[in-house]
Design a protein around this motif. Structure first.
Motif, PDB file in Angstrom:
ATOM      1  N   TYR A 126      -9.563   4.523   3.258  1.00  0.00           N
ATOM      2  CA  TYR A 126      -9.135   5.334   4.406  1.00  0.00           C
ATOM      3  C   TYR A 126     -10.028   5.085   5.620  1.00  0.00           C
ATOM      4  N   PHE A 129      -9.120   2.438   8.288  1.00  0.00           N
ATOM      5  CA  PHE A 129      -8.008   2.669   9.204  1.00  0.00           C
ATOM      6  C   PHE A 129      -8.340   3.661  10.318  1.00  0.00           C
ATOM      7  N   GLN A 160      -9.780  -5.450  13.443  1.00  0.00           N
ATOM      8  CA  GLN A 160      -9.614  -4.282  12.580  1.00  0.00           C
ATOM      9  C   GLN A 160      -8.191  -4.227  12.033  1.00  0.00           C
ATOM     10  N   ALA A 161      -7.217  -4.504  12.889  1.00  0.00           N
ATOM     11  CA  ALA A 161      -5.816  -4.464  12.471  1.00  0.00           C
ATOM     12  C   ALA A 161      -5.532  -5.494  11.381  1.00  0.00           C
ATOM     13  N   CYS A 164      -6.640  -4.197   8.114  1.00  0.00           N
ATOM     14  CA  CYS A 164      -5.711  -3.155   7.663  1.00  0.00           C
ATOM     15  C   CYS A 164      -4.456  -3.778   7.056  1.00  0.00           C
ATOM     16  N   HIS A 165      -3.965  -4.853   7.674  1.00  0.00           N
ATOM     17  CA  HIS A 165      -2.810  -5.574   7.127  1.00  0.00           C
ATOM     18  C   HIS A 165      -3.117  -6.075   5.714  1.00  0.00           C
ATOM     19  N   ILE A 196      -3.527   7.816   6.534  1.00  0.00           N
ATOM     20  CA  ILE A 196      -3.822   6.753   7.497  1.00  0.00           C
ATOM     21  C   ILE A 196      -2.798   6.743   8.625  1.00  0.00           C
ATOM     22  N   ASN A 197      -1.550   7.070   8.315  1.00  0.00           N
ATOM     23  CA  ASN A 197      -0.561   7.176   9.384  1.00  0.00           C
ATOM     24  C   ASN A 197      -0.945   8.283  10.357  1.00  0.00           C
ATOM     25  N   LEU A 200      -3.912   7.254  12.545  1.00  0.00           N
ATOM     26  CA  LEU A 200      -3.596   6.231  13.541  1.00  0.00           C
ATOM     27  C   LEU A 200      -2.577   6.691  14.584  1.00  0.00           C
ATOM     28  N   LEU A 214      -0.776  -1.135  14.987  1.00  0.00           N
ATOM     29  CA  LEU A 214      -0.396  -0.973  13.584  1.00  0.00           C
ATOM     30  C   LEU A 214       0.761  -0.009  13.359  1.00  0.00           C
ATOM     31  N   VAL A 218       2.188   0.379   9.534  1.00  0.00           N
ATOM     32  CA  VAL A 218       1.800   1.451   8.608  1.00  0.00           C
ATOM     33  C   VAL A 218       2.984   2.350   8.279  1.00  0.00           C
TER      34      VAL A 218
END
Length: 269
Positions: A126, A129, A160-161, A164-165, A196-197, A200, A214, A218
């Motif tokens: 977590y 993100f 960072q993205a 996360c991917h 995480i949604n 973000l 993202l 996400v």
């Protein structure tokens, strides 16, 4: 339908307050510990062309200590990209314990108890993100003044993205292929995706931040894995209520409407 059930919203929003014991020490000292430890562990993964090696970590105590270090590493400033990347690679490889053929580098204790360790890994991921608000505000403010600075700022957020991917791809592989996931692990994973949604996509919105990059990714992962869960391990009523509450907080994101339309179209074709 689920109005009488308790929501998990507050519980999931508190994930950001869960920190490693290393956060209690001076930042430079903690950073140096993380760099040294994860570099050594990551070197045995076999990702960069070298052959994967069996893990030297044998006991639960050893693994738990390493996981405390990795958890802190995932919350380091974005300037520590290589270290954060090592942390992500370690955890993504270890999550293969839930797959039919775990990677060679996964410690035996994790292979023996994949669900328990995977739930802990998911909770630590977590931190990857979570937008680094102070850092993002700083780089985006600087980027208004200089083309080169703007490019550097966007590159920082893009890195960072990308990580996360990587995590989302691994999670999608796990839910599609795993035959050993327990209900508690499914619940933890769905809670992680909601959290995480929310981290973000919920207000306040900063233009060109990692949430912008993202958003659709996400949301797409959340919808896809939620539907898979409906087939394999139906989400509990509190999760449904939490999904409803949180998604109402993301309505300012056009990606929410786009992804919802895609899901409806796919389900009605």
């Amino acid at each position: 339908m689920y109005s009488d059930w308790s929501s998990l919203t507050v519980h999931l929003q508190l994930l950001s307050s869960s920190t490693s014991v290393l956060s209690k020490f001076p930042a430079d000292d903690s950073r140096n510990v993380v760099i040294s430890v994860v570099r050594n562990v990551a070197s045995s993964l076999g990702i960069l062309g070298s052959e994967a090696k069996p893990s030297l970590l044998k006991t639960d105590k050893e693994i738990s200590w390493i996981m405390e270090v990795i958890s802190h590493g995932l919350s380091l400033p974005l300037s520590e990209h290589e270290t954060i990347k090592d942390c992500v690679n370690i955890y993504c490889e270890w999550l293969s314990a839930l797959l039919p053929n775990p990677k060679t580098c996964v410690p035996e204790s994790i292979i023996d108890e994949p669900n328990r360790y995977s739930r802990k890994i998911i909770s630590h991921l977590y931190h990857l993100f979570v937008p680094r608000r102070g850092e993002e505000d700083k780089v985006l403010h600087i980027s208004e003044k200089s083309g080169k600075a703007r490019q550097a700022a966007q590159e920082t957020i893009h890195r960072q993205a990308v990580l996360c991917h990587r995590v989302l791809r691994r999670v999608q592989d796990v839910v599609q292929q795993s035959e050993t996931m327990e209900r508690e692990t499914w619940e933890a994973l769905l809670g992680f995706l909601l959290a995480i949604n929310d981290a973000l996509l919920a207000p306040p919105t900063v233009k060109d931040d990692v949430g912008d990059q993202l958003c659709e990714r996400v949301l797409g992962a959340l919808y896809e894995i939620w539907l898979i869960s409906c087939v394999k391990c139906f989400p509990s009523p509190p999760l449904w209520k939490t999904f409803r509450e949180m998604s109402m907080n993301w309505r300012h994101r056009t990606g929410l409407v786009d992804q919802w339309n895609r899901v409806n179209l796919a389900l009605n074709v």
